[in-house]
Design a protein around this motif. Structure first.
Motif, mmCIF file in Angstrom:
data_model
loop_
_atom_site.group_PDB
_atom_site.id
_atom_site.type_symbol
_atom_site.label_atom_id
_atom_site.label_comp_id
_atom_site.label_asym_id
_atom_site.label_seq_id
_atom_site.Cartn_x
_atom_site.Cartn_y
_atom_site.Cartn_z
ATOM 1 N N LEU A 58 -5.760 16.606 10.451
ATOM 2 C CA LEU A 58 -5.697 15.178 10.727
ATOM 3 C C LEU A 58 -4.356 14.892 11.387
ATOM 4 O O LEU A 58 -3.305 15.302 10.881
ATOM 5 C CB LEU A 58 -5.823 14.382 9.421
ATOM 6 C CG LEU A 58 -5.597 12.883 9.519
ATOM 7 C CD1 LEU A 58 -6.713 12.228 10.339
ATOM 8 C CD2 LEU A 58 -5.530 12.281 8.128
ATOM 9 N N VAL A 59 -4.386 14.231 12.526
ATOM 10 C CA VAL A 59 -3.164 13.813 13.212
ATOM 11 C C VAL A 59 -3.083 12.302 13.091
ATOM 12 O O VAL A 59 -4.006 11.588 13.496
ATOM 13 C CB VAL A 59 -3.178 14.234 14.699
ATOM 14 C CG1 VAL A 59 -1.940 13.721 15.417
ATOM 15 C CG2 VAL A 59 -3.286 15.743 14.825
ATOM 16 N N THR A 60 -1.986 11.821 12.497
ATOM 17 C CA THR A 60 -1.802 10.380 12.371
ATOM 18 C C THR A 60 -0.586 9.969 13.190
ATOM 19 O O THR A 60 0.386 10.715 13.311
ATOM 20 C CB THR A 60 -1.620 9.944 10.905
ATOM 21 O OG1 THR A 60 -0.514 10.643 10.336
ATOM 22 C CG2 THR A 60 -2.854 10.222 10.094
ATOM 23 N N LEU A 61 -0.674 8.781 13.739
ATOM 24 C CA LEU A 61 0.390 8.238 14.586
ATOM 25 C C LEU A 61 0.897 6.948 13.981
ATOM 26 O O LEU A 61 0.117 6.156 13.459
ATOM 27 C CB LEU A 61 -0.138 7.953 15.986
ATOM 28 C CG LEU A 61 -0.894 9.085 16.671
ATOM 29 C CD1 LEU A 61 -1.500 8.590 17.967
ATOM 30 C CD2 LEU A 61 0.009 10.266 16.906
ATOM 31 N N ALA A 62 2.195 6.736 14.071
ATOM 32 C CA ALA A 62 2.790 5.476 13.637
ATOM 33 C C ALA A 62 3.816 5.074 14.687
ATOM 34 O O ALA A 62 4.770 5.806 14.929
ATOM 35 C CB ALA A 62 3.449 5.630 12.269
ATOM 36 N N ARG A 75 -5.520 20.785 6.542
ATOM 37 C CA ARG A 75 -6.229 20.921 5.265
ATOM 38 C C ARG A 75 -7.399 21.866 5.461
ATOM 39 O O ARG A 75 -8.474 21.444 5.881
ATOM 40 C CB ARG A 75 -6.721 19.564 4.785
ATOM 41 C CG ARG A 75 -5.569 18.642 4.503
ATOM 42 C CD ARG A 75 -6.024 17.344 3.973
ATOM 43 N NE ARG A 75 -4.859 16.497 3.802
ATOM 44 C CZ ARG A 75 -4.833 15.415 3.083
ATOM 45 N NH1 ARG A 75 -5.922 15.017 2.478
ATOM 46 N NH2 ARG A 75 -3.742 14.702 2.966
ATOM 47 N N GLY A 76 -7.170 23.115 5.146
ATOM 48 C CA GLY A 76 -8.222 24.112 5.325
ATOM 49 C C GLY A 76 -8.609 24.228 6.786
ATOM 50 O O GLY A 76 -7.768 24.440 7.646
ATOM 51 N N ALA A 77 -9.882 24.069 7.050
ATOM 52 C CA ALA A 77 -10.391 24.190 8.420
ATOM 53 C C ALA A 77 -10.254 22.888 9.201
ATOM 54 O O ALA A 77 -10.647 22.818 10.352
ATOM 55 C CB ALA A 77 -11.856 24.611 8.387
#
Length: 58
Positions: A18-22, A13-15
């Motif tokens: 976000l890394v999400t883990l599941a 998202r722009g600069a």
């Protein structure tokens, strides 16, 4: 049918990214997580901590 043990999602998202883990982080899935984080670094994304994230380690 066997479900994947770890899903890694990257949201640019722009600069910011976000890394999400599941799922489960274990010796079997750690190489995939490491590869995903290395790719972020290769793409020029650098680690950033917000001031509120400076907590004592557990």
């Amino acid at each position: 049918m066997t479900l994947p043990r770890l899903n890694i999602y990257r949201h640019d998202r722009g600069a910011r990214t976000l890394v999400t883990l599941a799922g489960v982080i274990d010796p079997g899935t750690a190489p995939r997580l490491r590869a995903a984080l290395e790719q972020c670094l290769q793409d020029g994304i650098t680690p950033h901590r917000r001031r509120s994230d400076h907590r004592r380690p557990l």
